[in-house]
Write an enzyme that holds these catalytic residues in place. Structure first.
Site, PDB file in Angstrom:
ATOM      1  N   CYS A 283      -5.093  -0.994   7.581  1.00 15.62           N
ATOM      2  CA  CYS A 283      -3.990  -1.674   8.276  1.00 15.62           C
ATOM      3  C   CYS A 283      -4.443  -2.910   9.029  1.00 15.62           C
ATOM      4  O   CYS A 283      -3.621  -3.765   9.371  1.00 15.62           O
ATOM      5  CB  CYS A 283      -3.320  -0.705   9.243  1.00 15.62           C
ATOM      6  SG  CYS A 283      -2.531   0.698   8.453  1.00 15.62           S
ATOM      7  N   GLU A 380       3.137  -5.607   3.609  1.00 19.65           N
ATOM      8  CA  GLU A 380       1.806  -5.034   3.473  1.00 19.65           C
ATOM      9  C   GLU A 380       1.550  -4.662   2.007  1.00 19.65           C
ATOM     10  O   GLU A 380       2.292  -3.878   1.419  1.00 19.65           O
ATOM     11  CB  GLU A 380       1.687  -3.797   4.365  1.00 19.65           C
ATOM     12  CG  GLU A 380       0.284  -3.280   4.532  1.00 19.65           C
ATOM     13  CD  GLU A 380       0.196  -2.176   5.562  1.00 19.65           C
ATOM     14  OE1 GLU A 380      -0.792  -2.120   6.302  1.00 19.65           O
ATOM     15  OE2 GLU A 380       1.122  -1.342   5.624  1.00 19.65           O
TER      16      GLU A 380
END
Length: 491
Positions: A283, A380
């Protein structure tokens, strides 16, 4: 354990095999790495009930007693390091050097920190805030913590979630990701061996149905989760009717901002490492390279040269730089986003093709000619994929860096100290690095701004997340009529 044998769930100290077992796939070969028992909603209820019952006695243990048990656990982890490494690799495919020298030892250090820090938690001093009274604060465990962990760092995330909860006197029911459960099960086994009482630490296995049962259980007072923003949103909604405490470490889209005065060689090296660590399944990965126009061409040329040296391969080969993505489904998602970027007018400078070899490998991919609104910039991707953007002014760099819904981490590359300080204040992220990208330490918090989540993992802040503050107020002068009684009644 043979691939044909099923790994158990663990409830109240008992290893339990279910009638249904699910295959765990090895991302290196696409074959079966093992099988796990699948928990039912009833299993979750039994686990949370056992945790609620066992938590009372665990909370009554002194901090030094709990600390000693967790230090014993850390020692057992160290003694079983190679087993943990091999188990982690078997379902993630990550390079052995990353698991052996990074993930596993760092997780053990995290646990040691929690075990030590809980012995000297701090707060405001007891004092007389009102005449005739002494006030002090207690930090008490919340109760039962439901922990739901991701597949990218299975063992480390299990420690980040369970470590502070156990240290502060909570009981834990943990659910690993369905495709990477092995080290979490082993973690619970080792905890019981180290002296964690039955029922204090339990593991249930399964997918969304099991996770939903854990989040909605009336026995669970707190839910801690790491994973996608979409799943985190659902967890918050499930937990909200019972006003559970929730901590969420969610998605990220980290900016990597390179100014004209940066050391380009250093920035290029760190951009590559920050982008491809764990095959980009991180992340905090450096996914958006935002480069000043004066050094853009120089940076990109050097970056592409380094990217071409990356070796994609199996985990135990010494030459391997990155391993496979975690699953066929995830690789398809990564590839589809790259193809969509190309179809939308972006330029694929490197990579972007599916390998023909077995397993779920994917090459380092560099995308240029994107806009701030491009999906590959905004969403993402979670693979070894980076986008390139060019800026002119400091204000433009800030706008680009903050122009996404995420805010987990970012980095700034400059030799100008004043600019660095301005940028750390301006970038909306839980962690901002100056002239590096990615390093974490047990003593400092990890957590996001905006849709990257709420709450903190690691550091003493994680211990605070797992406790609730109680104000205790002692009357000290013995007077029958208190000064404030005049507001209501005096004889």
């Amino acid at each position: 354990m043979a691939a044909s044998e099923a790994w158990p769930m663990i409830i109240n100290g008992e290893e339990i095999l279910s009638t249904k077992k699910v295959a765990v796939i090895d991302p290196v070969t696409g074959g079966v790495a093992g099988h796990v028992s699948e928990s039912t909603v009833e299993d979750v209820a039994r686990a949370t009930a056992a945790a609620k019952k066992a938590q009372v006695a665990w909370a009554m243990k002194s901090p030094v007693e709990r600390s000693t048990i967790l230090m014993n656990l850390a020692s057992l982890m160290e003694a079983n390091k190679e087993r943990l490494v091999n188990l982690e690799i078997s379902c993630t495919g990550k390079p052995a050097k990353l698991a052996r020298d990074g993930d596993i030892p760092f997780a053990i250090d995290n646990l040691k920190f929690f075990a030590g820090a809980v012995r000297h938690m701090e707060g405001i001093a007891a004092t007389e805030f009102m005449g005739g009274y002494t006030s002090f604060m207690r930090r008490e465990p919340i109760g039962v913590v439901g922990a739901i962990c991701p597949w990218n760092y299975p063992f480390m995330m299990a420690v980040w979630k369970a470590g502070p909860a156990l240290a502060t006197g909570n009981a834990v029911v943990i659910k690993p990701a369905p495709n990477t459960p092995f080290t979490t099960i082993e973690f619970v086994r080792l905890a019981i061996k180290a002296g964690v009482p039955p029922g204090v630490f339990n593991v249930v296995l399964g997918g969304a149905e099991v996770g939903q049962a854990l989040c909605s259980s009336p026995d669970v007072s707190m839910v801690t989760f790491t994973g996608s923003t979409a799943t985190g949103t659902r967890i918050a909604a499930i937990a909200s009717p019972l006003i559970k405490r929730v901590t969420l470490e969610l998605g990220g889209k980290a900016p990597f901002v390179v100014f004209g005065d940066a050391n380009i060689a250093t920035a290029v090296q760190s951009a590559l490492v920050g982008a491809i660590q764990n095959t980009g399944q991180d992340c905090t990965a450096a996914t958006r390279l935002i480069i000043h126009e004066s050094v853009y061409d120089k940076f990109v040329e050097a970056f592409l040269a380094e990217c071409r040296k990356v070796v994609v391969g199996p985990p135990f080969e010494a030459s391997t730089t990155i391993g496979p993505l975690v699953s066929a489904e995830h690789r398809n998602k990564v590839h589809s986003m790259v193809q969509e970027a190309k179809a939308s007018g972006a330029t694929i400078l490197l990579g972007g093709e599916l390998p023909s070899t077995p397993g779920f490998f994917y090459p380092v991919t560099v995308i240029a000619n994107v806009t701030q609104a491009s999906k590959c910039v905004q969403e993402e991707i979670f693979g070894p994929v980076v986008t390139l953007q060019k800026f002119v002014t400091d204000e433009e760099a800030v706008t680009m860096a903050n122009g996404v819904k995420y805010g987990l981490a970012g980095s700034v590359w400059t030799t100008d100290v004043r600019r660095a300080m301005r940028m750390t204040a301006a970038i909306q992220a839980g962690t901002v690095w100056i002239n590096d990208h990615m390093p974490l330490v047990s003593e400092c918090p990890h957590g996001g701004f905006k849709q990257s989540g709420i709450g903190k993992d690691m550091s003493h802040y994680a211990l605070e997340e797992c406790t609730i503050v109680k104000h205790v107020m002692f009357e000290t002068d013995g007077a029958v009529v208190k000064p404030w009684h005049c507001l209501v009644y005096t004889p």
